[in-house]
Design a protein around this motif. Sequence first.
Motif, PDB file in Angstrom:
ATOM      1  N   PRO A 117       1.283  10.613  14.308  1.00 34.82           N
ATOM      2  CA  PRO A 117       1.755   9.562  13.394  1.00 34.82           C
ATOM      3  C   PRO A 117       0.828   8.343  13.417  1.00 34.82           C
ATOM      4  N   ARG A 118       0.786   7.641  12.301  1.00 37.05           N
ATOM      5  CA  ARG A 118      -0.076   6.455  12.207  1.00 37.05           C
ATOM      6  C   ARG A 118       0.779   5.230  11.937  1.00 37.05           C
ATOM      7  N   PHE A 119       1.031   4.474  12.997  1.00 36.81           N
ATOM      8  CA  PHE A 119       1.778   3.226  12.825  1.00 36.81           C
ATOM      9  C   PHE A 119       0.917   2.207  12.067  1.00 36.81           C
ATOM     10  N   ASP A 120       1.570   1.335  11.336  1.00 34.22           N
ATOM     11  CA  ASP A 120       0.844   0.245  10.696  1.00 34.22           C
ATOM     12  C   ASP A 120       0.463  -0.793  11.737  1.00 34.22           C
ATOM     13  N   LEU A 121       1.345  -0.959  12.738  1.00 37.64           N
ATOM     14  CA  LEU A 121       1.093  -1.923  13.803  1.00 37.64           C
ATOM     15  C   LEU A 121       1.766  -1.480  15.086  1.00 37.64           C
ATOM     16  N   VAL A 122       1.031  -1.559  16.186  1.00 39.99           N
ATOM     17  CA  VAL A 122       1.590  -1.334  17.517  1.00 39.99           C
ATOM     18  C   VAL A 122       1.372  -2.614  18.325  1.00 39.99           C
ATOM     19  N   LEU A 123       2.470  -3.180  18.821  1.00 40.84           N
ATOM     20  CA  LEU A 123       2.387  -4.369  19.674  1.00 40.84           C
ATOM     21  C   LEU A 123       2.395  -3.930  21.130  1.00 40.84           C
ATOM     22  N   LEU A 124       1.536  -4.532  21.931  1.00 38.68           N
ATOM     23  CA  LEU A 124       1.432  -4.154  23.343  1.00 38.68           C
ATOM     24  C   LEU A 124       1.372  -5.386  24.230  1.00 38.68           C
ATOM     25  N   GLY A 125       1.793  -5.205  25.485  1.00 41.55           N
ATOM     26  CA  GLY A 125       1.612  -6.230  26.501  1.00 41.55           C
ATOM     27  C   GLY A 125       0.640  -5.684  27.540  1.00 41.55           C
ATOM     28  N   LEU A 126       0.416  -6.478  28.566  1.00 43.94           N
ATOM     29  CA  LEU A 126      -0.530  -6.080  29.613  1.00 43.94           C
ATOM     30  C   LEU A 126       0.048  -6.459  30.963  1.00 43.94           C
ATOM     31  N   GLY A 127       0.107  -5.482  31.876  1.00 42.95           N
ATOM     32  CA  GLY A 127       0.556  -5.760  33.234  1.00 42.95           C
ATOM     33  C   GLY A 127      -0.626  -6.160  34.102  1.00 42.95           C
ATOM     34  N   GLU A 128      -0.348  -6.869  35.194  1.00 47.36           N
ATOM     35  CA  GLU A 128      -1.439  -7.305  36.089  1.00 47.36           C
ATOM     36  C   GLU A 128      -2.171  -6.112  36.710  1.00 47.36           C
ATOM     37  N   ASP A 129      -1.523  -4.954  36.705  1.00 52.29           N
ATOM     38  CA  ASP A 129      -2.156  -3.739  37.250  1.00 52.29           C
ATOM     39  C   ASP A 129      -2.899  -2.955  36.164  1.00 52.29           C
TER      40      ASP A 129
ATOM     41  N   ALA B 253       0.816  -1.225   0.000  1.00 46.88           N
ATOM     42  CA  ALA B 253       0.000   0.000   0.000  1.00 46.88           C
ATOM     43  C   ALA B 253       0.847   1.271   0.000  1.00 46.88           C
ATOM     44  N   HIS B 254       1.897   1.305   0.836  1.00 49.07           N
ATOM     45  CA  HIS B 254       2.659   2.570   0.900  1.00 49.07           C
ATOM     46  C   HIS B 254       4.162   2.354   1.022  1.00 49.07           C
ATOM     47  N   GLY B 255       4.632   1.202   0.612  1.00 49.72           N
ATOM     48  CA  GLY B 255       6.083   1.028   0.417  1.00 49.72           C
ATOM     49  C   GLY B 255       6.878   0.739   1.666  1.00 49.72           C
ATOM     50  N   ARG B 256       6.222   0.734   2.842  1.00 51.66           N
ATOM     51  CA  ARG B 256       6.961   0.436   4.069  1.00 51.66           C
ATOM     52  C   ARG B 256       6.000   0.009   5.164  1.00 51.66           C
ATOM     53  N   PHE B 257       6.572  -0.627   6.184  1.00 49.29           N
ATOM     54  CA  PHE B 257       5.782  -1.135   7.312  1.00 49.29           C
ATOM     55  C   PHE B 257       6.410  -0.566   8.573  1.00 49.29           C
ATOM     56  N   SER B 258       5.662   0.284   9.280  1.00 46.36           N
ATOM     57  CA  SER B 258       6.187   0.938  10.485  1.00 46.36           C
ATOM     58  C   SER B 258       5.532   0.319  11.708  1.00 46.36           C
ATOM     59  N   VAL B 259       6.350  -0.212  12.583  1.00 50.56           N
ATOM     60  CA  VAL B 259       5.870  -0.983  13.719  1.00 50.56           C
ATOM     61  C   VAL B 259       6.436  -0.438  15.016  1.00 50.56           C
ATOM     62  N   ALA B 260       5.617  -0.403  16.067  1.00 50.81           N
ATOM     63  CA  ALA B 260       6.108  -0.111  17.415  1.00 50.81           C
ATOM     64  C   ALA B 260       6.098  -1.420  18.196  1.00 50.81           C
ATOM     65  N   LEU B 261       7.273  -1.826  18.662  1.00 46.02           N
ATOM     66  CA  LEU B 261       7.410  -3.111  19.345  1.00 46.02           C
ATOM     67  C   LEU B 261       7.108  -2.976  20.828  1.00 46.02           C
ATOM     68  N   SER B 262       6.619  -4.062  21.396  1.00 46.27           N
ATOM     69  CA  SER B 262       6.356  -4.086  22.828  1.00 46.27           C
ATOM     70  C   SER B 262       7.575  -4.595  23.574  1.00 46.27           C
ATOM     71  N   GLY B 263       7.681  -4.176  24.804  1.00 47.12           N
ATOM     72  CA  GLY B 263       8.741  -4.698  25.677  1.00 47.12           C
ATOM     73  C   GLY B 263       8.155  -5.784  26.558  1.00 47.12           C
ATOM     74  N   GLY B 264       8.825  -6.045  27.710  1.00 47.38           N
ATOM     75  CA  GLY B 264       8.356  -7.096  28.599  1.00 47.38           C
ATOM     76  C   GLY B 264       8.831  -8.457  28.107  1.00 47.38           C
ATOM     77  N   SER B 265       8.314  -9.528  28.683  1.00 49.97           N
ATOM     78  CA  SER B 265       8.794 -10.884  28.346  1.00 49.97           C
ATOM     79  C   SER B 265       7.919 -11.593  27.318  1.00 49.97           C
ATOM     80  N   THR B 266       6.615 -11.295  27.294  1.00 52.52           N
ATOM     81  CA  THR B 266       5.707 -12.071  26.437  1.00 52.52           C
ATOM     82  C   THR B 266       6.061 -12.017  24.949  1.00 52.52           C
ATOM     83  N   PRO B 267       6.446 -10.848  24.376  1.00 53.59           N
ATOM     84  CA  PRO B 267       6.691 -10.809  22.926  1.00 53.59           C
ATOM     85  C   PRO B 267       8.020 -11.420  22.486  1.00 53.59           C
TER      86      PRO B 267
END
Length: 262
Positions: free
Chosen positions: A154-166, A50-64
Amino acid sequence: MTKRRCAAPLTTRRISPVTNREIIICRDGDELSRKAAGQFVSLARQAIAAHGRFSVALSGGSTPKALYSLLATGEFNEQLAWRQIHLFWGDERCVAPDHAESNYRMVKESLLSKIVMPSDNVYRMAGEKEPAVAAAESEAQLRMHFHIEDDTVPRFDLVLLGLGEDGHTASLFPGSSALNETRRLVATTYVAKLNAHRLTLTFPVINNAAQIAFLVAGESKSAIVKEILTTEECNYPAARIRPENGQLTWFVTQDAARDLAI
Ligand code: 6PG
């Protein structure tokens, strides 16, 4: 229908029923990583077409971590045009990039050190710097990458997230100042219970993404998963992840979803 309020502190807010949300229950962490890797590959293809590139925000923590390791394996690596993929971080701990707590280090060890990717396509948050300086630099990187001059978000193509128990996600913790940040793209926050500073993308940036994916595993998350996914008026930070004009996917392992009546 009686509206049930979750136990989250702070004021409740009316939140529209979530239509653009998909919940994918996975047998275990392996299946979760495979499904998330499959989504990553297909979204990368779509964005690059669609637009020549894929912009991603990665999640931290252990799950990913297992997902990142999987993306580096032949099966997925060969399907990904890393030259057209741009990696950012959703949040970072204020530590050096070689520190055991560094989200950058985690990604470097599980993915970057195993693939061929232009270093110019890797935009880590400089956790080793003074937090306000690091946040400003990350914001400048975002503005440059997304060609933003004014207060456009900005509009990321994908944002990966984790979830804390809180109920936290990225480094948007309950009660933290970053929750109310509406102007900055990247905020700093002090997390008293961790006695640590963090850097995090703010809600406007995350909620402007085309795709957002939560990766949640483990029985310890079952109570918060139930609260967030079954309570309409919920004010945990992770419950405020509602893409304005995008799709939200929850990849959840069976043990983390055990209290969901699905
Ligand atoms: C971080 C994360 C954070 C994380 C959750 C869940 O830097 O710690 O971005 O939001 O996703 O704390 O962490 P786990 O995956 O380790 O349970």
